[in-house]
Design a protein around this motif. Structure first.
Motif, PDB file in Angstrom:
ATOM      1  N   TYR A 102       0.812  -1.216   0.000  1.00 45.30           N
ATOM      2  CA  TYR A 102       0.000   0.000   0.000  1.00 45.30           C
ATOM      3  C   TYR A 102       0.848   1.270   0.000  1.00 45.30           C
ATOM      4  O   TYR A 102       0.617   2.209   0.751  1.00 45.30           O
ATOM      5  CB  TYR A 102      -1.013  -0.037   1.152  1.00 45.30           C
ATOM      6  N   THR A 103       1.822   1.266  -0.904  1.00 51.52           N
ATOM      7  CA  THR A 103       2.581   2.476  -1.208  1.00 51.52           C
ATOM      8  C   THR A 103       2.210   2.976  -2.603  1.00 51.52           C
ATOM      9  O   THR A 103       3.018   3.590  -3.292  1.00 51.52           O
ATOM     10  CB  THR A 103       4.091   2.208  -1.122  1.00 51.52           C
ATOM     11  N   LEU A 104       0.978   2.705  -3.007  1.00 49.41           N
ATOM     12  CA  LEU A 104       0.468   3.146  -4.305  1.00 49.41           C
ATOM     13  C   LEU A 104       0.579   4.654  -4.456  1.00 49.41           C
ATOM     14  O   LEU A 104       0.328   5.416  -3.513  1.00 49.41           O
ATOM     15  CB  LEU A 104      -1.011   2.774  -4.427  1.00 49.41           C
ATOM     16  N   THR A 105       0.923   5.077  -5.638  1.00 57.16           N
ATOM     17  CA  THR A 105       0.850   6.488  -6.015  1.00 57.16           C
ATOM     18  C   THR A 105       0.158   6.561  -7.368  1.00 57.16           C
ATOM     19  O   THR A 105       0.040   5.542  -8.065  1.00 57.16           O
ATOM     20  CB  THR A 105       2.247   7.120  -6.133  1.00 57.16           C
ATOM     21  N   PRO A 106      -0.290   7.733  -7.788  1.00 54.38           N
ATOM     22  CA  PRO A 106      -0.876   7.821  -9.133  1.00 54.38           C
ATOM     23  C   PRO A 106       0.065   7.356 -10.232  1.00 54.38           C
ATOM     24  O   PRO A 106      -0.393   6.899 -11.289  1.00 54.38           O
ATOM     25  CB  PRO A 106      -1.205   9.312  -9.266  1.00 54.38           C
ATOM     26  N   ALA A 107       1.377   7.429  -9.988  1.00 55.61           N
ATOM     27  CA  ALA A 107       2.346   7.031 -11.001  1.00 55.61           C
ATOM     28  C   ALA A 107       2.707   5.556 -10.928  1.00 55.61           C
ATOM     29  O   ALA A 107       3.181   4.983 -11.911  1.00 55.61           O
ATOM     30  CB  ALA A 107       3.611   7.870 -10.871  1.00 55.61           C
ATOM     31  N   GLN A 108       2.518   4.920  -9.767  1.00 52.37           N
ATOM     32  CA  GLN A 108       2.941   3.531  -9.603  1.00 52.37           C
ATOM     33  C   GLN A 108       1.824   2.694  -9.004  1.00 52.37           C
ATOM     34  O   GLN A 108       1.265   3.045  -7.960  1.00 52.37           O
ATOM     35  CB  GLN A 108       4.177   3.439  -8.698  1.00 52.37           C
ATOM     36  N   GLY A 109       1.537   1.592  -9.671  1.00 53.54           N
ATOM     37  CA  GLY A 109       0.499   0.684  -9.202  1.00 53.54           C
ATOM     38  C   GLY A 109      -0.132  -0.032 -10.380  1.00 53.54           C
ATOM     39  O   GLY A 109       0.127   0.299 -11.542  1.00 53.54           O
ATOM     40  N   PRO A 110      -0.994  -0.991 -10.114  1.00 51.49           N
ATOM     41  CA  PRO A 110      -1.633  -1.760 -11.198  1.00 51.49           C
ATOM     42  C   PRO A 110      -2.765  -1.016 -11.874  1.00 51.49           C
ATOM     43  O   PRO A 110      -3.391  -1.555 -12.796  1.00 51.49           O
ATOM     44  CB  PRO A 110      -2.152  -3.003 -10.467  1.00 51.49           C
ATOM     45  N   GLN A 111      -3.035   0.213 -11.436  1.00 55.64           N
ATOM     46  CA  GLN A 111      -4.173   0.957 -11.999  1.00 55.64           C
ATOM     47  C   GLN A 111      -4.018   1.221 -13.493  1.00 55.64           C
ATOM     48  O   GLN A 111      -5.025   1.319 -14.210  1.00 55.64           O
ATOM     49  CB  GLN A 111      -4.383   2.281 -11.254  1.00 55.64           C
ATOM     50  N   ASN A 112      -2.770   1.344 -13.969  1.00 50.60           N
ATOM     51  CA  ASN A 112      -2.593   1.595 -15.406  1.00 50.60           C
ATOM     52  C   ASN A 112      -3.179   0.463 -16.240  1.00 50.60           C
ATOM     53  O   ASN A 112      -3.899   0.694 -17.213  1.00 50.60           O
ATOM     54  CB  ASN A 112      -1.106   1.756 -15.728  1.00 50.60           C
ATOM     55  N   GLN A 113      -2.871  -0.788 -15.847  1.00 52.22           N
ATOM     56  CA  GLN A 113      -3.387  -1.929 -16.600  1.00 52.22           C
ATOM     57  C   GLN A 113      -4.892  -2.060 -16.436  1.00 52.22           C
ATOM     58  O   GLN A 113      -5.619  -2.280 -17.406  1.00 52.22           O
ATOM     59  CB  GLN A 113      -2.700  -3.218 -16.132  1.00 52.22           C
ATOM     60  N   PHE A 114      -5.384  -1.963 -15.196  1.00 49.17           N
ATOM     61  CA  PHE A 114      -6.823  -2.099 -14.965  1.00 49.17           C
ATOM     62  C   PHE A 114      -7.613  -1.058 -15.756  1.00 49.17           C
ATOM     63  O   PHE A 114      -8.644  -1.363 -16.348  1.00 49.17           O
ATOM     64  CB  PHE A 114      -7.131  -1.953 -13.475  1.00 49.17           C
ATOM     65  N   TRP A 115      -7.143   0.166 -15.755  1.00 51.76           N
ATOM     66  CA  TRP A 115      -7.829   1.257 -16.444  1.00 51.76           C
ATOM     67  C   TRP A 115      -7.824   1.024 -17.954  1.00 51.76           C
ATOM     68  O   TRP A 115      -8.867   1.062 -18.610  1.00 51.76           O
ATOM     69  CB  TRP A 115      -7.151   2.575 -16.098  1.00 51.76           C
ATOM     70  N   ALA A 116      -6.639   0.783 -18.516  1.00 53.89           N
ATOM     71  CA  ALA A 116      -6.517   0.680 -19.972  1.00 53.89           C
ATOM     72  C   ALA A 116      -7.260  -0.530 -20.515  1.00 53.89           C
ATOM     73  O   ALA A 116      -7.963  -0.436 -21.532  1.00 53.89           O
ATOM     74  CB  ALA A 116      -5.036   0.622 -20.362  1.00 53.89           C
ATOM     75  N   ILE A 117      -7.138  -1.675 -19.859  1.00 51.65           N
ATOM     76  CA  ILE A 117      -7.769  -2.891 -20.371  1.00 51.65           C
ATOM     77  C   ILE A 117      -9.284  -2.782 -20.301  1.00 51.65           C
ATOM     78  O   ILE A 117      -9.998  -3.130 -21.253  1.00 51.65           O
ATOM     79  CB  ILE A 117      -7.256  -4.123 -19.599  1.00 51.65           C
ATOM     80  N   ASN A 118      -9.806  -2.294 -19.172  1.00 51.95           N
ATOM     81  CA  ASN A 118     -11.264  -2.209 -19.045  1.00 51.95           C
ATOM     82  C   ASN A 118     -11.857  -1.149 -19.955  1.00 51.95           C
ATOM     83  O   ASN A 118     -12.944  -1.339 -20.513  1.00 51.95           O
ATOM     84  CB  ASN A 118     -11.653  -1.979 -17.584  1.00 51.95           C
ATOM     85  N   PHE A 119     -11.172  -0.027 -20.131  1.00 52.45           N
ATOM     86  CA  PHE A 119     -11.712   0.965 -21.060  1.00 52.45           C
ATOM     87  C   PHE A 119     -11.553   0.533 -22.513  1.00 52.45           C
ATOM     88  O   PHE A 119     -12.352   0.922 -23.372  1.00 52.45           O
ATOM     89  CB  PHE A 119     -11.101   2.353 -20.809  1.00 52.45           C
ATOM     90  N   GLN A 120     -10.542  -0.271 -22.796  1.00 46.75           N
ATOM     91  CA  GLN A 120     -10.488  -0.858 -24.138  1.00 46.75           C
ATOM     92  C   GLN A 120     -11.720  -1.736 -24.353  1.00 46.75           C
ATOM     93  O   GLN A 120     -12.351  -1.705 -25.419  1.00 46.75           O
ATOM     94  CB  GLN A 120      -9.220  -1.692 -24.305  1.00 46.75           C
ATOM     95  N   GLY A 121     -12.072  -2.505 -23.323  1.00 41.92           N
ATOM     96  CA  GLY A 121     -13.281  -3.323 -23.421  1.00 41.92           C
ATOM     97  C   GLY A 121     -14.533  -2.490 -23.572  1.00 41.92           C
ATOM     98  O   GLY A 121     -15.423  -2.816 -24.361  1.00 41.92           O
ATOM     99  N   VAL A 122     -14.627  -1.387 -22.823  1.00 41.13           N
ATOM    100  CA  VAL A 122     -15.778  -0.493 -22.948  1.00 41.13           C
ATOM    101  C   VAL A 122     -15.897   0.023 -24.371  1.00 41.13           C
ATOM    102  O   VAL A 122     -16.984   0.012 -24.973  1.00 41.13           O
ATOM    103  CB  VAL A 122     -15.658   0.685 -21.957  1.00 41.13           C
ATOM    104  N   ASN A 123     -14.798   0.464 -24.931  1.00 44.12           N
ATOM    105  CA  ASN A 123     -14.888   1.015 -26.279  1.00 44.12           C
ATOM    106  C   ASN A 123     -15.272  -0.043 -27.309  1.00 44.12           C
ATOM    107  O   ASN A 123     -16.082   0.213 -28.195  1.00 44.12           O
ATOM    108  CB  ASN A 123     -13.571   1.653 -26.698  1.00 44.12           C
ATOM    109  N   ARG A 124     -14.698  -1.217 -27.181  1.00 45.02           N
ATOM    110  CA  ARG A 124     -15.031  -2.250 -28.171  1.00 45.02           C
ATOM    111  C   ARG A 124     -16.507  -2.604 -28.099  1.00 45.02           C
ATOM    112  O   ARG A 124     -17.137  -2.876 -29.131  1.00 45.02           O
ATOM    113  CB  ARG A 124     -14.154  -3.485 -27.952  1.00 45.02           C
ATOM    114  N   THR A 125     -17.075  -2.614 -26.894  1.00 42.57           N
ATOM    115  CA  THR A 125     -18.505  -2.909 -26.792  1.00 42.57           C
ATOM    116  C   THR A 125     -19.338  -1.734 -27.285  1.00 42.57           C
ATOM    117  O   THR A 125     -20.388  -1.941 -27.917  1.00 42.57           O
ATOM    118  CB  THR A 125     -18.892  -3.273 -25.353  1.00 42.57           C
TER     119      THR A 125
END
Length: 498
Positions: A102-125
């Protein structure tokens, strides 16, 4: 100039993505090429390929935008009390390490993958739903089914987004570079309403069952199970209980008598599987297939480092060692040996060896382990494990329904029957159907399957249970919005505490 990540996300939101063809089962995919939306949707075959592309973000094991693995189990297990991040060192796959402690920062963490992959899915749908009605020659039945699949998938992607980030833009139409930077965050309530609406619209258009050749495609049972889960997160207890009871009684799902068989790659689409994400071991991937893997790379990630044998296991990269807390909780439970493997004991008994990973406990995940019997010989072995991930299974929906019944003042006897069934399947005696016993059963039944962190957060238990990992109440219940999504003229605001 816009940052590289902003442009990546913008293109993910706009682009049609890779069209794919099916191999063996519906989601065992091979890339087939890039197509422009303006030239696509010319016939039913292209419509079908677009449906597959809308599923694709669920299963593509990818190096992602920052060259780390995006499998959600790695980050979610690292965040929970089931596992540590592990790996080679404190800097090995940094996104998993920083959510682990739990040393997450806006620059470091798994949020980049979660955000990009799910929004890619949103757009494709979004693109799929806009274009399906215009496809020449597409029958009314196929239009209905493909539309329902798109609605389910959009709901699925948004459910992950709202649970992980809470504050996300609600995008229901395809975007272009002139408006992608104008998006603002919707209220969580608005996002949940859209998720509900998509799932309710999808259910009538979905088949009750699918043949094994279509394994991985959405069914009515899967859509109702997801809707019941959504209701549970919204604390709509009566709605959740009603929807989940429908799933649990009317679709022919059955608990397997052999708990370990649930997770075997030789037993895909079994009677307990409600929504299964398919991985292939037959596509001969090598490191040149970066960003394309349809195999289960997570299996390789969690194997013991430098393991010698061959005795049952193949080696791996040492990620997600199981915590002693989970191993202790499972001791004496019949599910222990199917969930956890004590590599320290195994190596001593078999005169083999391994190299302890960072945060090593000696305990490793068994459910998705790199077992030699599942090893393939084509391509790069590390990259071709065939283990599927059952995202929703019957024991999960039993326990969710029991929880909803108890919280909503519903049928106590029904809750008891459901809890008893989950326990009796592995030979355990009845326990009173209390909320805490339901919580405890979910921990043991679903350990290392990616549900624990979400459960702890929604129960309000994360600050106390995850205190040993420095979880901060009022902050770490959600992830930060990726840094680059809040820069360079976008209208997105950072989540509190980050």
């Amino acid at each position: 100039m816009k940052s590289k990540h902003i442009i990546y996300t913008g293109l993910a939101l706009m682009g049609m993505g890779a069209m794919v063809s099916c191999k063996k089962s519906f989601l065992e995919l091979q890339p087939k090429g890039q197509f422009l939306e303006s030239n696509y949707y010319a016939n039913p075959d292209e419509a079908f390929a677009a449906v597959i592309a809308a599923y694709d973000p669920l299963v593509t094991e990818t190096g992602g935008i920052d060259n780390t693995y995006s499998d959600p189990l790695g980050a979610l297990n690292s965040a929970s009390d089931d596992c540590f991040a592990g790996g080679g060192s404190a800097s090995d796959v940094t996104p998993w390490q920083v959510i682990n402690n739990y040393t997450l920062t806006p620059a470091q963490g798994p949020q980049n993958q979660f955000w990009a992959i799910n929004f890619q899915g949103v757009n494709r749908t979004d693109v799929l739903l806009e274009n399906l009605p215009k496809v020449p020659g597409l029958s009314a039945d196929l239009l209905k089914r493909y539309t329902a699949e798109g609605q389910f998938l959009r709901a699925h992607y948004y459910f992950d987004l709202v649970r992980l980030f809470k504050n996300v833009p609600l995008i229901l139409n395809s975007l272009n570079l002139t408006n992608v930077y104008d998006q603002v965050q919707a209220t969580p309530e608005a996002v949940y309403t859209q998720i509900e609406n998509d799932l309710k619209a999808a259910i009538p258009g979905l088949p009750a069952t699918v043949p094994t050749s279509d394994g991985g495609r959405v069914t009515q049972g899967a859509a109702k199970a997801l809707l019941g889960k959504v209701y549970l997160y919204e604390k709509k207890w009566a709605d959740a209980a009603t929807m989940l009871k429908d799933v649990n009684t009317n679709y022919g799902y059955k608990l397997l008598t052999n708990y370990g068989a649930i997770f075997s790659p030789t037993n895909k689409f079994n009677s307990e599987s409600i929504f299964e994400l398919v991985h292939s071991g037959s596509q001969s991937y090598t490191w040149s297939n970066w960003n394309q893997f349809k195999s289960n790379i997570y299996t390789q990630m969690i194997g013991p480092r430098s393991y010698t044998g061959p005795v049952y296991y193949s080696g791996g990269y040492g990620f997600n060692p199981v915590t002693t807390q989970l191993a202790t909780a499972l001791k004496g439970d019949p599910r222990y040996g199917y969930t956890v493997v004590n590599i320290d004991s195994l190596t001593k008994a078999t005169k083999t060896s391994y190299s302890p990973s960072y945060q090593n406990t000696g305990y490793f995940i068994q459910k998705y382990a790199p077992v030699l019997a599942n090893k393939v010989t084509t391509g790069t072995t590390d990259l071709n494990w065939p283990n599927d991930y059952i995202e929703i299974r019957l024991a999960d929906t039993y326990l969710m329904e029991a929880e909803a019944e108890l919280n909503g003042g519903g049928d106590q006897g029904r809750a008891q029957t459901l809890l008893d069934a989950v326990r009796a399947r592995v030979g355990l005696a009845s326990k009173p159907a209390t909320l805490q016993n339901i919580y405890d059963e979910r921990r043991l039944e679903l350990a290392t399957e990616g549900h624990r962190w979400f459960d702890l957060v929604r129960w309000g238990q994360a600050p106390s249970v995850l205190a040993f990992k420095n979880f901060k109440a009022g902050v770490n219940e959600i992830l930060p919005i990726p840094l680059n999504e809040t820069l360079n003229g976008t209208k997105l605001k950072q989540n509190p505490g980050y």
